[in-house]
Design a protein around this motif. Sequence first.
Motif, PDB file in Angstrom:
ATOM      1  N   ILE A  91       2.636   2.403 -12.837  1.00 41.83           N
ATOM      2  CA  ILE A  91       2.197   2.873 -11.524  1.00 41.83           C
ATOM      3  C   ILE A  91       0.726   2.506 -11.307  1.00 41.83           C
ATOM      4  O   ILE A  91      -0.143   2.824 -12.122  1.00 41.83           O
ATOM      5  CB  ILE A  91       2.423   4.374 -11.376  1.00 41.83           C
ATOM      6  CG1 ILE A  91       3.932   4.656 -11.302  1.00 41.83           C
ATOM      7  CG2 ILE A  91       1.710   4.926 -10.137  1.00 41.83           C
ATOM      8  CD1 ILE A  91       4.298   6.098 -11.072  1.00 41.83           C
ATOM      9  N   ASP A  92       0.494   1.811 -10.187  1.00 42.75           N
ATOM     10  CA  ASP A  92      -0.828   1.275  -9.863  1.00 42.75           C
ATOM     11  C   ASP A  92      -1.550   2.131  -8.817  1.00 42.75           C
ATOM     12  O   ASP A  92      -2.776   2.146  -8.747  1.00 42.75           O
ATOM     13  CB  ASP A  92      -0.652  -0.164  -9.350  1.00 42.75           C
ATOM     14  CG  ASP A  92      -1.956  -0.878  -9.124  1.00 42.75           C
ATOM     15  OD1 ASP A  92      -2.678  -1.102 -10.101  1.00 42.75           O
ATOM     16  OD2 ASP A  92      -2.255  -1.224  -7.951  1.00 42.75           O
ATOM     17  N   ALA A  93      -0.751   2.829  -7.984  1.00 44.06           N
ATOM     18  CA  ALA A  93      -1.328   3.684  -6.940  1.00 44.06           C
ATOM     19  C   ALA A  93      -0.297   4.719  -6.533  1.00 44.06           C
ATOM     20  O   ALA A  93       0.916   4.478  -6.625  1.00 44.06           O
ATOM     21  CB  ALA A  93      -1.749   2.854  -5.726  1.00 44.06           C
TER      22      ALA A  93
ATOM     23  N   PHE B 148       4.088  11.943 -10.566  1.00 42.51           N
ATOM     24  CA  PHE B 148       3.682  10.696 -11.210  1.00 42.51           C
ATOM     25  C   PHE B 148       2.200  10.487 -10.961  1.00 42.51           C
ATOM     26  O   PHE B 148       1.644  10.958  -9.963  1.00 42.51           O
ATOM     27  CB  PHE B 148       4.469   9.497 -10.667  1.00 42.51           C
ATOM     28  CG  PHE B 148       5.918   9.495 -11.060  1.00 42.51           C
ATOM     29  CD1 PHE B 148       6.309   9.052 -12.317  1.00 42.51           C
ATOM     30  CD2 PHE B 148       6.895   9.946 -10.181  1.00 42.51           C
ATOM     31  CE1 PHE B 148       7.639   9.059 -12.692  1.00 42.51           C
ATOM     32  CE2 PHE B 148       8.230   9.958 -10.545  1.00 42.51           C
ATOM     33  CZ  PHE B 148       8.607   9.512 -11.804  1.00 42.51           C
ATOM     34  N   GLN B 149       1.578   9.726 -11.853  1.00 43.53           N
ATOM     35  CA  GLN B 149       0.167   9.404 -11.689  1.00 43.53           C
ATOM     36  C   GLN B 149      -0.094   7.966 -12.116  1.00 43.53           C
ATOM     37  O   GLN B 149       0.766   7.330 -12.764  1.00 43.53           O
ATOM     38  CB  GLN B 149      -0.701  10.360 -12.503  1.00 43.53           C
ATOM     39  CG  GLN B 149      -0.426  10.342 -13.994  1.00 43.53           C
ATOM     40  CD  GLN B 149      -1.212  11.423 -14.727  1.00 43.53           C
ATOM     41  OE1 GLN B 149      -1.931  12.216 -14.135  1.00 43.53           O
ATOM     42  NE2 GLN B 149      -1.083  11.463 -16.053  1.00 43.53           N
ATOM     43  N   ILE B 150      -1.251   7.451 -11.735  1.00 43.24           N
ATOM     44  CA  ILE B 150      -1.618   6.083 -12.092  1.00 43.24           C
ATOM     45  C   ILE B 150      -1.566   5.925 -13.618  1.00 43.24           C
ATOM     46  O   ILE B 150      -2.057   6.770 -14.359  1.00 43.24           O
ATOM     47  CB  ILE B 150      -3.021   5.754 -11.549  1.00 43.24           C
ATOM     48  CG1 ILE B 150      -2.997   5.716 -10.013  1.00 43.24           C
ATOM     49  CG2 ILE B 150      -3.511   4.409 -12.089  1.00 43.24           C
ATOM     50  CD1 ILE B 150      -4.368   5.589  -9.382  1.00 43.24           C
ATOM     51  N   GLY B 151      -0.949   4.838 -14.054  1.00 39.29           N
ATOM     52  CA  GLY B 151      -0.821   4.559 -15.476  1.00 39.29           C
ATOM     53  C   GLY B 151       0.516   4.929 -16.072  1.00 39.29           C
ATOM     54  O   GLY B 151       0.834   4.502 -17.197  1.00 39.29           O
ATOM     55  N   ASP B 152       1.339   5.698 -15.351  1.00 39.34           N
ATOM     56  CA  ASP B 152       2.658   6.057 -15.863  1.00 39.34           C
ATOM     57  C   ASP B 152       3.550   4.816 -15.973  1.00 39.34           C
ATOM     58  O   ASP B 152       3.565   3.964 -15.073  1.00 39.34           O
ATOM     59  CB  ASP B 152       3.338   7.077 -14.941  1.00 39.34           C
ATOM     60  CG  ASP B 152       2.794   8.485 -15.120  1.00 39.34           C
ATOM     61  OD1 ASP B 152       2.040   8.709 -16.074  1.00 39.34           O
ATOM     62  OD2 ASP B 152       3.141   9.351 -14.294  1.00 39.34           O
TER      63      ASP B 152
ATOM     64  N   ILE C  44       0.851  -1.189   0.000  1.00 43.10           N
ATOM     65  CA  ILE C  44       0.000   0.000   0.000  1.00 43.10           C
ATOM     66  C   ILE C  44       0.887   1.239   0.000  1.00 43.10           C
ATOM     67  O   ILE C  44       1.859   1.320   0.766  1.00 43.10           O
ATOM     68  CB  ILE C  44      -0.926   0.012   1.230  1.00 43.10           C
ATOM     69  CG1 ILE C  44      -1.861  -1.202   1.198  1.00 43.10           C
ATOM     70  CG2 ILE C  44      -1.736   1.310   1.291  1.00 43.10           C
ATOM     71  CD1 ILE C  44      -2.694  -1.362   2.455  1.00 43.10           C
ATOM     72  N   ALA C  45       0.566   2.202  -0.841  1.00 39.79           N
ATOM     73  CA  ALA C  45       1.366   3.426  -0.938  1.00 39.79           C
ATOM     74  C   ALA C  45       1.069   4.353   0.233  1.00 39.79           C
ATOM     75  O   ALA C  45      -0.076   4.720   0.470  1.00 39.79           O
ATOM     76  CB  ALA C  45       1.067   4.138  -2.248  1.00 39.79           C
TER      77      ALA C  45
END
Length: 327
Positions: A63-65, A73-77, A20-21
């Motif tokens: 990146i998932d979370a 950074f964001q989800i999907g990078d 978990i981030a």
Amino acid sequence: MKAFVHENGNLKVKIMDEPIAKKDEVVVSIRYAGLNRRDLYIPNRRGDNPDPLILGSDGAGVIDAVGDGVGNFQIGDEVIINPSLRWYEKSDAPPEGFDILGMPDHGTFAEKIVISAEQVEKKPAYLSWDEASAIALPALTGYRALFTKGQVKAGDTVFIPGAGSGVATYVIMFAKNIGAKVIVTSRSEKKREQAIHIGADMAIDTKSDWVEELKNETIDLVIESVGEATFNRSLEVLKKGGRMVTFGATTEDTITFNLRSFFYGQYQLFGSTMGSKEELREMLKHMEKHQTHPVIDCTYTLDEAQKAFDYLEANKQFGKVILKIES
């Protein structure tokens, strides 16, 4: 999630809790991960430690979370993992607090990893996923040894004992990128041919007489990672006043050499380990400028990780051994 761990003296695939981030962290879903010789040594260092440790230093994924405070950074990078922990600026030596991912921190041989956002970089778009997973530790190690420590320049002759390692393949290609001459050694005729194929100018048998083979060459820089088996032989062919950079020891790591010959020869000896975030970014720019592609030897699945370890330990590879993590 599925992961390859060391636990109670054993290596095995095990189901672990998904990470978990927390603040300033990201969770990365790993697509591919790269093996390094460092992974082979960790089980012996941990002994019978009962706590499961996920091995692995290199990896690439999505990146998932993202945790609170992460703004770049964001989800999907699509990203690669920087395993050189907490070393941000180029310096003569790593700072206090420096570690390499994979011990004591959980590593990349898992379906997901949580890590500081400071430790990820955008995946180079021109690289495939398996290639991207194979660059951070070995390419950064080779880049620092060759450029920061070795100060290589166009026209230099670089000598690399042992042509098959992942780092060696990068050193060959990086040196050729800037116009240096490269000479390598290997016991394997096949590996000598492969080294020539990726740019080496000359490849000699490790068992040959190096002084005789290289009598018409002027060796400006040696990149040494074998250790006791080749150290003195490398020093013997290095020009007076030349530079040697050592970053590893796949044979015995205790060396005896003639100090009087060393200081009369005015040789320069440098130690090197991994590299900083600054150097990683320099290395990525170098690779993109020259469109340098990693040398991939073979790929195993995560369930076949033990076979991958056995293959690497047998020293059969030329280039990188890769784990495919994604299902």
